[in-house]
Design an enzyme around this catalytic site. Structure first.
Site, mmCIF file in Angstrom:
data_model
loop_
_atom_site.group_PDB
_atom_site.id
_atom_site.type_symbol
_atom_site.label_atom_id
_atom_site.label_comp_id
_atom_site.label_asym_id
_atom_site.label_seq_id
_atom_site.Cartn_x
_atom_site.Cartn_y
_atom_site.Cartn_z
ATOM 1 N N TYR A 58 0.857 -1.185 0.000
ATOM 2 C CA TYR A 58 0.000 0.000 0.000
ATOM 3 C C TYR A 58 0.895 1.238 0.000
ATOM 4 C CZ TYR A 58 -3.976 -2.991 1.376
ATOM 5 O OH TYR A 58 -4.965 -3.957 1.442
ATOM 6 N N LEU A 211 -18.631 -1.630 2.014
ATOM 7 C CA LEU A 211 -19.385 -0.518 1.425
ATOM 8 C C LEU A 211 -19.045 -0.363 -0.049
ATOM 9 C CD1 LEU A 211 -19.198 2.152 4.285
ATOM 10 C CD2 LEU A 211 -21.057 0.557 3.747
ATOM 11 N N GLY A 214 -17.218 2.726 -1.033
ATOM 12 C CA GLY A 214 -18.034 3.928 -0.887
ATOM 13 C C GLY A 214 -19.262 3.946 -1.759
ATOM 14 N N SER A 217 -22.320 3.469 0.323
ATOM 15 C CA SER A 217 -22.240 4.165 1.614
ATOM 16 C C SER A 217 -23.377 5.149 1.819
ATOM 17 C CB SER A 217 -20.919 4.928 1.708
ATOM 18 O OG SER A 217 -20.897 6.000 0.761
#
Length: 335
Positions: A58, A211, A214, A217
């Site tokens: 990451y 989610l 998003g 969401s």
């Protein structure tokens, strides 16, 4: 919020009912605020969240260093409660590109050495290869992690995005605590073969993408402009007609959420929580505000009528578009 705990399978640690996925604090979702990211990790620990998830790739180690910084600055009792899950194996280049996966035993130990240093810890709680290396038998990769367990550098062995056959082979090699894999209202592919296999073998699930980055969401809009370094700008589910179709599903879910007096995000997370005590959702909050909303899902109870209504609003396979671009779909384990 009610503090809750779950156990990662029959061989894994006891963790908070929700984990914090930290990837977005460093990569793939546009720019993030470092100070707010660290404050969000601290707020999560203060709220009783124990599981922090990261990957050594990451932002090429940035996320591990950020978590290490957050842990060093946390009160001792909060730092000690933290359990860190690390994915390894993805190969990157200086331009940020991706060039496959490396699951060779020597590489596993090399990756672990660097992760321990960046995190500033003497052991990793759960260690897993991010995607199956097609050129290395999973038995060799898991065997190398098992050696790290024997030496005290790793506590538990996990898997990530692999299919039922690979899960069985891995579990025959060494005890597996959990499988990390995408699972949400609109990503339910694990239900046919993978989830029955993990339950048969006593392996837990840490569910990411609850989610759907998003999308479900309740905060994402069709006119939102995404930065060039935002993964969603290339994600099929966020494109054109697919996006509008998926946002229509969100609006159907919003009606149910409003009737219960909760948010869309809380409803979507509560749905994953309701799928079984062996599933720990990872919430990808990058701010304290979003974290607080997500943690509110722990106080949402979905009864049979609620679950039936959600199923009608967002049936399995209702989403439009794959969950990754075509080139990345080929790296997801199906065996």
């Amino acid at each position: 919020m009610t503090t809750q705990t779950r156990t990662l399978g029959t061989t894994g640690p006891q963790v908070s009912a929700l984990g914090l996925g930290c990837m977005g604090m460093s990569a793939l979702y546009g720019d993030a605020d470092r100070a707010e990211s660290i404050a969000t990790v601290h707020a999560a620990l203060e709220a009783g969240v124990t599981l922090l998830d990261t990957g050594d790739f990451y932002a090429m180690g940035h996320n591990e260093m950020l978590i290490g910084e957050a842990l060093r600055a946390a009160p001792a009792e909060r730092r000690e409660q933290a359990l860190v899950s690390v994915k390894f194996g993805a190969l990157r280049d200086p331009d940020g590109g991706w060039s496959g996966y490396d699951g060779r035993p020597a590489a596993v130990k090399n990756f672990a050495a660097y992760s321990l240093q960046r995190l500033g810890v003497d052991h990793i709680d759960v260690y897993r290869i991010a995607r199956l290396d097609p050129s290395v038998p999973i038995e060799e990769t898991v065997g190398a992690i098992a050696e790290l367990v024997e030496k005290g550098y790793v506590r538990h062995i996990g898997l990530s995005e692999v299919g039922a056959e690979t899960i069985r082979r891995a579990a025959a090699t060494a005890p597996i605590s959990d499988l990390q894999i995408e699972y949400s209202l609109i990503s339910r592919g694990i239900e046919d073969e993978i989830l029955p296999t993990t339950r048969e073998l006593g392996i837990g699930i840490t569910a990411y993408g609850v989610l759907s980055r998003g999308l479900i969401s309740g905060h994402f809009t069709s006119d939102r402009q995404l930065a060039a370094n935002d993964f969603r700008a290339m994600s099929p589910r966020f494109q054109g007609e697919n996006l509008q179709h998926n946002l229509n599903l969100v609006e159907a879910l919003r009606k149910i959420a409003e009737q219960k007096g909760v948010t869309v995000a809380q409803t979507a997370i509560a749905w994953v929580l309701a799928r079984g005590e062996d599933i720990v959702p990872l919430i990808g909050a990058r701010t304290r505000e979003r974290l607080a909303e997500s943690l509110g899902a722990l106080d949402v109870t979905l009864d049979e009528a609620d679950l039936a209504a959600i199923e009608r609003a967002v049936p399995a396979d209702a989403a439009a578009g794959d969950r990754y671009p075509a080139a990345q779909m080929s790296h997801l384990g199906t065996k």
